[in-house]
Write a protein that holds these residues in place. Structure first.
Motif, PDB file in Angstrom:
ATOM      1  N   LEU A  36       0.795  11.961   1.034  1.00  0.00           N
ATOM      2  CA  LEU A  36      -0.163  12.991   1.397  1.00  0.00           C
ATOM      3  C   LEU A  36       0.575  14.322   1.474  1.00  0.00           C
ATOM      4  O   LEU A  36       1.780  14.352   1.779  1.00  0.00           O
ATOM      5  CB  LEU A  36      -0.799  12.699   2.760  1.00  0.00           C
ATOM      6  CG  LEU A  36      -1.894  11.630   2.850  1.00  0.00           C
ATOM      7  CD1 LEU A  36      -2.274  11.392   4.310  1.00  0.00           C
ATOM      8  CD2 LEU A  36      -3.120  12.026   2.042  1.00  0.00           C
ATOM      9  N   PRO A  37      -0.088  15.419   1.220  1.00  0.00           N
ATOM     10  CA  PRO A  37       0.545  16.726   1.422  1.00  0.00           C
ATOM     11  C   PRO A  37       1.009  16.880   2.869  1.00  0.00           C
ATOM     12  O   PRO A  37       0.467  16.238   3.782  1.00  0.00           O
ATOM     13  CB  PRO A  37      -0.575  17.725   1.088  1.00  0.00           C
ATOM     14  CG  PRO A  37      -1.505  16.958   0.212  1.00  0.00           C
ATOM     15  CD  PRO A  37      -1.455  15.534   0.695  1.00  0.00           C
ATOM     16  N   ASP A  38       1.993  17.735   3.089  1.00  0.00           N
ATOM     17  CA  ASP A  38       2.569  17.889   4.425  1.00  0.00           C
ATOM     18  C   ASP A  38       1.523  18.195   5.485  1.00  0.00           C
ATOM     19  O   ASP A  38       1.546  17.603   6.580  1.00  0.00           O
ATOM     20  CB  ASP A  38       3.624  19.003   4.419  1.00  0.00           C
ATOM     21  CG  ASP A  38       4.909  18.582   3.745  1.00  0.00           C
ATOM     22  OD1 ASP A  38       5.033  17.393   3.391  1.00  0.00           O
ATOM     23  OD2 ASP A  38       5.799  19.436   3.575  1.00  0.00           O
ATOM     24  N   ALA A  43      -1.472  16.453  10.198  1.00  0.00           N
ATOM     25  CA  ALA A  43      -2.738  16.354  10.923  1.00  0.00           C
ATOM     26  C   ALA A  43      -3.066  14.909  11.285  1.00  0.00           C
ATOM     27  O   ALA A  43      -3.511  14.621  12.407  1.00  0.00           O
ATOM     28  CB  ALA A  43      -3.861  16.956  10.077  1.00  0.00           C
ATOM     29  N   LEU A  44      -2.855  13.992  10.349  1.00  0.00           N
ATOM     30  CA  LEU A  44      -3.133  12.578  10.608  1.00  0.00           C
ATOM     31  C   LEU A  44      -2.217  12.032  11.692  1.00  0.00           C
ATOM     32  O   LEU A  44      -2.661  11.340  12.623  1.00  0.00           O
ATOM     33  CB  LEU A  44      -2.961  11.774   9.319  1.00  0.00           C
ATOM     34  CG  LEU A  44      -3.162  10.256   9.416  1.00  0.00           C
ATOM     35  CD1 LEU A  44      -4.572   9.926   9.890  1.00  0.00           C
ATOM     36  CD2 LEU A  44      -2.869   9.599   8.058  1.00  0.00           C
ATOM     37  N   VAL A 122      12.178   7.206  11.592  1.00  0.00           N
ATOM     38  CA  VAL A 122      11.051   7.365  10.671  1.00  0.00           C
ATOM     39  C   VAL A 122       9.778   7.191  11.481  1.00  0.00           C
ATOM     40  O   VAL A 122       9.813   6.647  12.593  1.00  0.00           O
ATOM     41  CB  VAL A 122      11.138   6.328   9.521  1.00  0.00           C
ATOM     42  CG1 VAL A 122      10.966   4.924  10.048  1.00  0.00           C
ATOM     43  CG2 VAL A 122      10.116   6.604   8.422  1.00  0.00           C
ATOM     44  N   SER A 123       8.657   7.682  10.960  1.00  0.00           N
ATOM     45  CA  SER A 123       7.386   7.534  11.661  1.00  0.00           C
ATOM     46  C   SER A 123       6.288   7.189  10.662  1.00  0.00           C
ATOM     47  O   SER A 123       6.427   7.411   9.455  1.00  0.00           O
ATOM     48  CB  SER A 123       7.015   8.823  12.403  1.00  0.00           C
ATOM     49  OG  SER A 123       7.964   9.132  13.400  1.00  0.00           O
ATOM     50  N   CYS A 124       5.190   6.655  11.184  1.00  0.00           N
ATOM     51  CA  CYS A 124       4.031   6.289  10.367  1.00  0.00           C
ATOM     52  C   CYS A 124       2.833   7.107  10.823  1.00  0.00           C
ATOM     53  O   CYS A 124       2.393   6.980  11.970  1.00  0.00           O
ATOM     54  CB  CYS A 124       3.751   4.797  10.496  1.00  0.00           C
ATOM     55  SG  CYS A 124       2.202   4.285   9.704  1.00  0.00           S
ATOM     56  N   ALA A 125       2.308   7.944   9.936  1.00  0.00           N
ATOM     57  CA  ALA A 125       1.179   8.800  10.286  1.00  0.00           C
ATOM     58  C   ALA A 125      -0.084   7.997  10.549  1.00  0.00           C
ATOM     59  O   ALA A 125      -0.855   8.289  11.470  1.00  0.00           O
ATOM     60  CB  ALA A 125       0.938   9.813   9.170  1.00  0.00           C
ATOM     61  N   LEU A 156       9.180  16.189  10.139  1.00  0.00           N
ATOM     62  CA  LEU A 156       8.008  15.873   9.326  1.00  0.00           C
ATOM     63  C   LEU A 156       8.405  15.162   8.033  1.00  0.00           C
ATOM     64  O   LEU A 156       7.648  14.333   7.521  1.00  0.00           O
ATOM     65  CB  LEU A 156       7.226  17.145   9.003  1.00  0.00           C
ATOM     66  CG  LEU A 156       5.921  16.970   8.232  1.00  0.00           C
ATOM     67  CD1 LEU A 156       4.965  16.040   8.959  1.00  0.00           C
ATOM     68  CD2 LEU A 156       5.270  18.320   7.956  1.00  0.00           C
ATOM     69  N   SER A 157       9.589  15.452   7.529  1.00  0.00           N
ATOM     70  CA  SER A 157      10.042  14.812   6.288  1.00  0.00           C
ATOM     71  C   SER A 157      10.258  13.317   6.455  1.00  0.00           C
ATOM     72  O   SER A 157      10.332  12.579   5.468  1.00  0.00           O
ATOM     73  CB  SER A 157      11.344  15.458   5.803  1.00  0.00           C
ATOM     74  OG  SER A 157      12.376  15.296   6.767  1.00  0.00           O
ATOM     75  N   THR A 158      10.349  12.834   7.698  1.00  0.00           N
ATOM     76  CA  THR A 158      10.548  11.399   7.952  1.00  0.00           C
ATOM     77  C   THR A 158       9.239  10.692   8.285  1.00  0.00           C
ATOM     78  O   THR A 158       9.248   9.501   8.598  1.00  0.00           O
ATOM     79  CB  THR A 158      11.542  11.168   9.101  1.00  0.00           C
ATOM     80  OG1 THR A 158      10.970  11.633  10.336  1.00  0.00           O
ATOM     81  CG2 THR A 158      12.853  11.887   8.845  1.00  0.00           C
ATOM     82  N   VAL A 159       8.129  11.410   8.238  1.00  0.00           N
ATOM     83  CA  VAL A 159       6.827  10.817   8.537  1.00  0.00           C
ATOM     84  C   VAL A 159       6.201  10.317   7.246  1.00  0.00           C
ATOM     85  O   VAL A 159       5.912  11.090   6.334  1.00  0.00           O
ATOM     86  CB  VAL A 159       5.889  11.838   9.214  1.00  0.00           C
ATOM     87  CG1 VAL A 159       4.524  11.198   9.486  1.00  0.00           C
ATOM     88  CG2 VAL A 159       6.497  12.355  10.509  1.00  0.00           C
ATOM     89  N   GLU A 160       6.007   9.012   7.157  1.00  0.00           N
ATOM     90  CA  GLU A 160       5.379   8.400   5.994  1.00  0.00           C
ATOM     91  C   GLU A 160       3.892   8.150   6.277  1.00  0.00           C
ATOM     92  O   GLU A 160       3.466   8.133   7.423  1.00  0.00           O
ATOM     93  CB  GLU A 160       6.065   7.077   5.652  1.00  0.00           C
ATOM     94  CG  GLU A 160       7.513   7.225   5.208  1.00  0.00           C
ATOM     95  CD  GLU A 160       7.645   7.837   3.818  1.00  0.00           C
ATOM     96  OE1 GLU A 160       6.618   7.898   3.095  1.00  0.00           O
ATOM     97  OE2 GLU A 160       8.754   8.264   3.449  1.00  0.00           O
TER      98      GLU A 160
END
Length: 210
Positions: A36-38, A43-44, A122-125, A156-160
């Motif tokens: 998804l775009p940044d 937002a998610l 890392v994170s999961c949106a 944010l770069s680590t949020v998948e």
């Protein structure tokens, strides 16, 4: 004399030796590679975190120290623990006491801390889940579970987008802690109780340009 643990594990080992071991194919048909775009990913992720009753702050990398200090100050944290590998610049604007954690400090003593600041792996949106993997800037599991306040810095770069994408970025051999909001459970009447198994308050500082 064998211990109860050795007895139980020995019986399991014997049972496995007698049981048939047919080849099994595990289906791996779940969705992968989603992006998804940044701005949409942010937002998610934020929506899921807030739904879990976490507090969210966004900042640029240059504003990390101010965002962390404000999160600690607003909650009256005067004594804060940090893992040994955390960037000291992140605490540059904090005027309280900083205690660096080590394996020599008994876990019960961590309860004397007002809060803890860690990085994340890392994170999961999609699920609002943050993964810690015990890296030097995240520390041991007890450090993020015992203090009542956890300020977690997420790039944010680590949020998948989803779980498969997030898990693919983890090192399987590392100890992984999954955080989805502050610690919470429900009593027999389904009344929400926070802070039973971990921090009562989770503040997530999302660095949007990293």
């Amino acid at each position: 004399m064998t211990t109860a643990r050795e007895t139980v594990l020995g019986r399991i080992k014997d049972a496995l030796a007698l049981a048939p071991t047919p080849d099994t194919t595990v289906p791996r048909a779940y969705r992968t590679g989603r992006t998804l775009p940044d701005d949409e990913r942010l937002a998610l992720f934020t929506d899921r975190l807030v739904d879990y009753k976490a507090h969210v702050r966004t900042c640029t990398a240059d504003g990390t120290a101010v965002a962390v200090a404000e999160a600690l100050r607003e909650r009256g944290a005067r004594r804060t623990g940090v893992p040994a590998g955390l960037d000291p610049a992140w605490l540059a604007a904090y005027d309280g006491e900083v205690q660096q954690d080590s394996a020599d400090i008994p876990a019960p003593r961590l309860d004397a801390l007002d809060g803890v600041v860690t990085a994340s792996a890392v994170s999961c949106a999609e699920t609002g889940t943050i993964f810690l993997d015990g890296s030097p800037d995240q520390g041991r599991r007890a450090l993020s579970l015992v203090p009542d306040l956890h300020v977690c810095v997420v790039d944010l770069s680590t949020v998948e987008v989803g779980v498969p994408e997030a898990v693919a970025r983890l090192v399987p051999e590392r100890p992984t802690t999954l955080i989805s909001g502050p610690s919470a459970t429900s009593d027999i009447e389904l009344e929400r109780v926070e802070g039973v198994h971990g921090p009562r308050t989770l503040v997530v500082v999302i660095r949007t340009d990293v």
